[in-house]
Design a protein around this motif. Structure first.
Motif, PDB file in Angstrom:
ATOM      1  N   ARG A   9       0.979  -1.112  -0.050  1.00  0.00           N
ATOM      2  CA  ARG A   9       0.020   0.002   0.127  1.00  0.00           C
ATOM      3  C   ARG A   9       0.993   1.282   0.101  1.00  0.00           C
ATOM      4  O   ARG A   9       0.378   2.201  -0.589  1.00  0.00           O
TER       5      ARG A   9
ATOM      6  N   GLN B 251       1.793   1.812  -3.472  1.00  0.00           N
ATOM      7  CA  GLN B 251       0.588   2.575  -4.167  1.00  0.00           C
ATOM      8  C   GLN B 251       0.287   3.976  -3.964  1.00  0.00           C
ATOM      9  O   GLN B 251      -0.480   4.668  -4.236  1.00  0.00           O
ATOM     10  N   ARG B 252       0.828   4.720  -2.977  1.00  0.00           N
ATOM     11  CA  ARG B 252       0.522   5.818  -2.514  1.00  0.00           C
ATOM     12  C   ARG B 252       0.597   6.775  -3.442  1.00  0.00           C
ATOM     13  O   ARG B 252      -0.500   7.431  -3.562  1.00  0.00           O
TER      14      ARG B 252
ATOM     15  N   HIS C 175      -0.446   6.842  -6.315  1.00  0.00           N
ATOM     16  CA  HIS C 175      -1.573   6.662  -7.118  1.00  0.00           C
ATOM     17  C   HIS C 175      -2.821   7.169  -6.533  1.00  0.00           C
ATOM     18  O   HIS C 175      -4.041   6.972  -7.265  1.00  0.00           O
ATOM     19  N   LEU C 176      -2.704   7.527  -5.177  1.00  0.00           N
ATOM     20  CA  LEU C 176      -3.927   7.727  -4.742  1.00  0.00           C
ATOM     21  C   LEU C 176      -4.368   9.163  -5.144  1.00  0.00           C
ATOM     22  O   LEU C 176      -3.364  10.302  -5.199  1.00  0.00           O
TER      23      LEU C 176
ATOM     24  N   TRP D 141      -5.929  11.708  -0.037  1.00  0.00           N
ATOM     25  CA  TRP D 141      -5.681  10.636   0.729  1.00  0.00           C
ATOM     26  C   TRP D 141      -4.165  10.403   1.150  1.00  0.00           C
ATOM     27  O   TRP D 141      -3.812   9.660   1.909  1.00  0.00           O
ATOM     28  N   ARG D 142      -3.491  11.120   0.190  1.00  0.00           N
ATOM     29  CA  ARG D 142      -1.670  10.852   0.309  1.00  0.00           C
ATOM     30  C   ARG D 142      -1.533  11.279   1.546  1.00  0.00           C
ATOM     31  O   ARG D 142      -0.358  10.723   2.107  1.00  0.00           O
TER      32      ARG D 142
ATOM     33  N   VAL E  41      -1.553   8.662   4.451  1.00  0.00           N
ATOM     34  CA  VAL E  41      -0.746   7.240   4.277  1.00  0.00           C
ATOM     35  C   VAL E  41       0.646   7.427   4.558  1.00  0.00           C
ATOM     36  O   VAL E  41       1.353   8.458   4.096  1.00  0.00           O
TER      37      VAL E  41
ATOM     38  N   ARG F  31     -13.223   4.942   2.776  1.00  0.00           N
ATOM     39  CA  ARG F  31     -12.422   3.848   2.199  1.00  0.00           C
ATOM     40  C   ARG F  31     -11.679   3.135   3.563  1.00  0.00           C
ATOM     41  O   ARG F  31     -11.985   3.704   4.575  1.00  0.00           O
TER      42      ARG F  31
END
Length: 185
Positions: A114, A117-118, A120-121, A125-126, A129, A172
């Motif tokens: 995850r 994939q940060r 791509h958020l 949302w970044r 994370v 989410r």
């Protein structure tokens, strides 16, 4: 759903397989799923998913629910998998340690994936994370109290996990992982 600590060595051994933790996490985040749906999401064969779901069911972690037609989705039975070697002896201690290590292996794998994939958020949302580590000098009592406080904050949102109608629009699955360790003397 029960939160009682798991003490049965056979049930603990059932949790020593990393793929079973993936299945439990999928059912936690996405709700009841058939073995076919688990297979599609996790990239394992339907036969493998079915086998591991049946093993989890054998020890009371999941159960089948009635679905439309012949579909038999699986759902979680236990809200939390509480594992500790405290109060256990012999084989049960080893099984608890194996289950804990399988959980940690799977948890770190998921966290790494995850974090990769940060980027791509969506921007909003970044900022939520990441990882953080800290050291605090506490007494045993203060450490226990701090963990209780943090658990209470996380428990505030538990009802949303089990009841989709309580989730606000745009909600989410956000995975929080808390570890507390103590330095040796």
């Amino acid at each position: 759903m029960t939160d009682a600590p798991i003490t049965d060595p056979k049930a603990l051994r059932a949790l020593s397989h990393p793929f079973r933790w993936k299945l439990l996490q999928l059912l936690t985040e996405e709700g009841p799923r058939t073995a076919t749906q688990c297979s599609e999401k996790l990239g394992e064969s339907v036969a493998s998913c079915s086998y591991h779901l049946n093993m989890l069911a054998k020890y009371g972690f999941v159960e089948e629910v009635e679905g439309p037609g012949r579909q038999k989705p699986w759902k979680l039975v236990r809200k939390r998998q509480s594992i500790s070697p405290d109060g256990l002896e012999g084989e049960a201690v080893l099984a608890a340690e194996a289950a804990s290590m399988a959980y940690l292996d799977q948890e770190f794998e998921r966290t790494r994936e995850r974090l990769r994939q940060r980027e791509h958020l969506p921007e909003e949302w970044r900022t939520s994370v990441g990882t953080q580590g800290t050291v605090k000098f506490l007494t045993a009592g203060e450490s226990a109290a701090l963990l209780d406080e943090l658990q209470a904050v996380m428990d505030k949102y538990d009802d949303r996990r089990l009841d989709e109608s309580l989730r606000p629009e745009g909600a989410r699955a956000v995975r929080l992982f808390l570890a507390a360790t103590v330095a040796p003397e």
